[in-house]
Design an enzyme around this catalytic site. Structure first.
Site, PDB file in Angstrom:
ATOM      1  N   SER A 144       0.878  -1.184   0.000  1.00  0.00           N
ATOM      2  CA  SER A 144       0.000   0.000   0.000  1.00  0.00           C
ATOM      3  C   SER A 144       0.911   1.228   0.000  1.00  0.00           C
ATOM      4  CB  SER A 144      -0.903  -0.032   1.242  1.00  0.00           C
ATOM      5  OG  SER A 144      -1.820   1.032   1.217  1.00  0.00           O
ATOM      6  N   ALA A 145       1.359   1.646  -1.204  1.00  0.00           N
ATOM      7  CA  ALA A 145       2.518   2.519  -1.341  1.00  0.00           C
ATOM      8  C   ALA A 145       2.217   4.011  -1.254  1.00  0.00           C
ATOM      9  CB  ALA A 145       3.219   2.235  -2.670  1.00  0.00           C
ATOM     10  N   CYS A 188      -1.741   3.471  11.309  1.00  0.00           N
ATOM     11  CA  CYS A 188      -1.754   4.778  11.988  1.00  0.00           C
ATOM     12  C   CYS A 188      -2.825   4.792  13.071  1.00  0.00           C
ATOM     13  CB  CYS A 188      -2.017   5.898  10.992  1.00  0.00           C
ATOM     14  SG  CYS A 188      -0.725   6.083   9.773  1.00  0.00           S
ATOM     15  N   ASP A 242       1.587  -1.139   4.937  1.00  0.00           N
ATOM     16  CA  ASP A 242       1.083   0.008   5.705  1.00  0.00           C
ATOM     17  C   ASP A 242      -0.414   0.057   5.441  1.00  0.00           C
ATOM     18  OD1 ASP A 242       0.638   2.319   7.063  1.00  0.00           O
ATOM     19  OD2 ASP A 242       1.652   3.638   5.652  1.00  0.00           O
ATOM     20  N   GLY A 268       4.066   7.458  -1.273  1.00  0.00           N
ATOM     21  CA  GLY A 268       5.417   7.156  -1.746  1.00  0.00           C
ATOM     22  C   GLY A 268       6.537   7.491  -0.790  1.00  0.00           C
TER      23      GLY A 268
END
Length: 546
Positions: free
Chosen positions: A385-386, A510, A453, A389
């Protein structure tokens, strides 16, 4: 040291030139006054002088008799007996009502000045050349129209000089303050004595200070009246204090649940959280840490940047930004590429260094997953899940543009920011693709390391997005948790278990919710043949193990 100059007290410097010329007037004035009818008509000072001049012949001025001079020679100060009473230094200023008329005072002063001219000069020379100043007979009035205080200690300073009105006022103020301090010290001593005699007064004070829960009527009244946030904040602090020392400070007959219920309501009201979220946070943290966490969410996080070591060094970048008026510091000992920006005279996201790809704006906490993954040069790495970037470019930086990085994201729109950052930062070993992470093992596999992520509720970054306080509920948490479990199983399936240098997976979110972190990891441990290994980060707290 010379005398201090007092501008308000204009000193007389002795007889003037006119008085010094008219020798003998001091001896003739008494005779003239005795001969004339002084009772019927009192002459002024100038009239007396003129009368003396007329009575004395110009050719042979009358010499003073010996008997008139002898008493003056025997006196120490050189003054006649008639003037001795008047010339005593008065301790108290004469009031206006008792002072004589201007003419009489002027005449007396001139008589004294002329009579004592020679002796006064001798005394001045003997005292080191300083002239003796006569005290003014008129009443002194200060700047506020009030007559000077007659106390000798307040009128005169330590050197015996008269004080200015403002100095006297300051002296009185100091005296009052000193008296008040003494009174307060005496009261404190009395309180200490009464406290040491028996513990009853202290115990009564403690009872008064004890925090008491509001009654149902008071709670109902609070709902009708406008909120007083200051009193609610004080009640939160008192409540947390009681919960921290519950057995000693609790109210008789009250349970812990009642204090927690009040605390939950007050926290939700004061910090603007919905009831569900505040309940979840209260389950995670003890009361003292709970307040610290909620306060930290109200503070804006500092801006942090990551140096792109593919193009520059942190020292050179810091110097270039400092020259542009940026106030910065290294992020911490744990990071060799991070910088904290305190304030800047130029926009951080539009400097020539930013446009040249020397750094990227990135949160400090988002550096940690890449540090834990520790990708090596020449490896095959997947960022499932980039977007946007930041972590992908940090991995390329650590791999020094060697090997292959596959940057995947389910949102094609968000992948535009990934492509832009890759080009700006000079990353050349990354492939960008747009797939659903849950089906990624069908597309590609055999990665040495995988970073996931996962999308989450964002309860760990409320400082960045305050809308989370009221927008997230239990359904959101459970929906995200389900998605995270599916993504984590796909990420595990994408790892090459036989990799010589790797075979590692890092899962991060998060969020602070247990449902999105520990529950998901526990689910993966039960569903796949994997085990937990140390992350290699020597700070922070361990997660929940049960």
């Amino acid at each position: 040291m010379g005398r201090k100059l007092d501008p308000t007290n204009k000193q007389k410097r002795g007889p003037g030139r006119k008085a010094r010329k008219q020798k003998g007037a001091e001896t003739e004035i008494p005779n003239f006054l005795l001969e004339g009818d002084s009772a019927s008509k009192r002459l002024g000072s100038r009239a007396r002088k003129r009368a003396v001049k007329r009575s004395v012949p110009t050719s042979q001025p009358k010499k003073p008799e010996k008997s008139e001079i002898e008493p003056k020679q025997t006196k120490k100060a050189g003054f006649s007996d008639e003037n001795s009473e008047w010339l005593k230094p008065a301790k108290r200023k004469r009031p206006v009502a008792q002072s004589d008329s201007e003419c009489d005072s002027e005449a007396e002063e001139e008589e004294v000045q002329e009579g004592s001219e020679g002796e006064a000069r001798e005394e001045d020379v003997g005292a080191g050349g300083e002239e003796e100043a006569e005290t003014d007979d008129d009443e002194m009035v200060d700047d506020y129209g009030v007559a000077e205080d007659s106390d000798e200690g307040e009128e005169e300073g330590s050197d015996g000089e008269e004080l200015l009105p403002i100095e006297r006022a300051a002296k009185k103020q100091k005296k009052l303050e000193r008296e008040l301090e003494e009174d307060s010290e005496e009261e404190e001593d009395e309180e200490e004595e009464t406290g040491s005699e028996g513990d009853a007064p202290l115990a009564a004070a403690d009872e008064m200070e004890k925090f008491q829960l509001p009654t149902s009527e008071e709670r109902a009244r609070e709902g009708l009246l406008p909120l007083d946030l200051q009193s609610i904040h004080q009640r939160i602090k008192d409540n947390v204090d009681v919960l921290g020392h519950f057995s000693a400070k609790r109210e008789e007959g009250r349970e812990r649940g009642e204090y927690l219920a009040l605390l939950k309501q007050d926290l939700a009201m004061y910090y603007s959280y919905n009831t569900y979220l505040i309940e979840q946070i209260m389950d995670l943290f003890p009361p003292a840490e709970l307040i610290d966490f909620l306060e930290a969410n109200e503070i804006q996080r500092p801006v942090t940047i990551r140096t792109n070591t593919l193009k520059t060094r942190r020292r050179d970048l810091a110097q270039a930004l400092i020259n542009r008026g940026v106030n910065l510091d290294p992020l911490g000992k744990w990071s060799k590429v991070g910088l904290v920006i305190f304030d800047s005279s130029v926009p951080i996201g539009a400097t020539p260094e930013y446009l040249a790809g020397h750094y990227i704006l990135q949160g400090a906490s988002s550096l940690l997953p890449v540090m834990a993954l520790a990708p090596q040069e020449g490896e095959k790495v997947l960022d499932m899940s980039a977007a946007p970037g930041g972590k992908t470019t940090y991995m390329a930086q650590l791999m020094k543009n060697t090997g292959v990085i596959v940057a995947n994201d389910v949102s094609a729109e968000r992948l535009k920011s990934v492509v832009g950052n890759l080009h700006r930062l000079g990353v050349s070993n990354t492939v960008v693709c747009n797939y659903d992470g849950r089906s990624f093992p069908k597309v590609m596999g055999g990665f040495d390391r995988v970073l996931l992520d996962a999308p989450c509720t964002g309860t760990g970054v409320i400082a960045k997005d305050p809308s989370v306080k009221t927008s997230k509920d239990q359904a959101d948490v459970l929906r995200h948790a389900h998605l995270q479990k599916e993504l984590l199983l796909s990420a595990i399936d994408s790892v090459d278990a036989d990799s010589e240098s790797g075979g590692y997976l890092v899962y991060c979110t998060c969020s602070i919710m247990v449902e999105e972190n520990e529950w998901v990891v526990d689910y993966a441990l039960k569903k796949r043949n994997v085990k937990l290994v140390p992350a290699g980060l020597d700070f922070g707290k361990e997660g929940f193990s049960r």
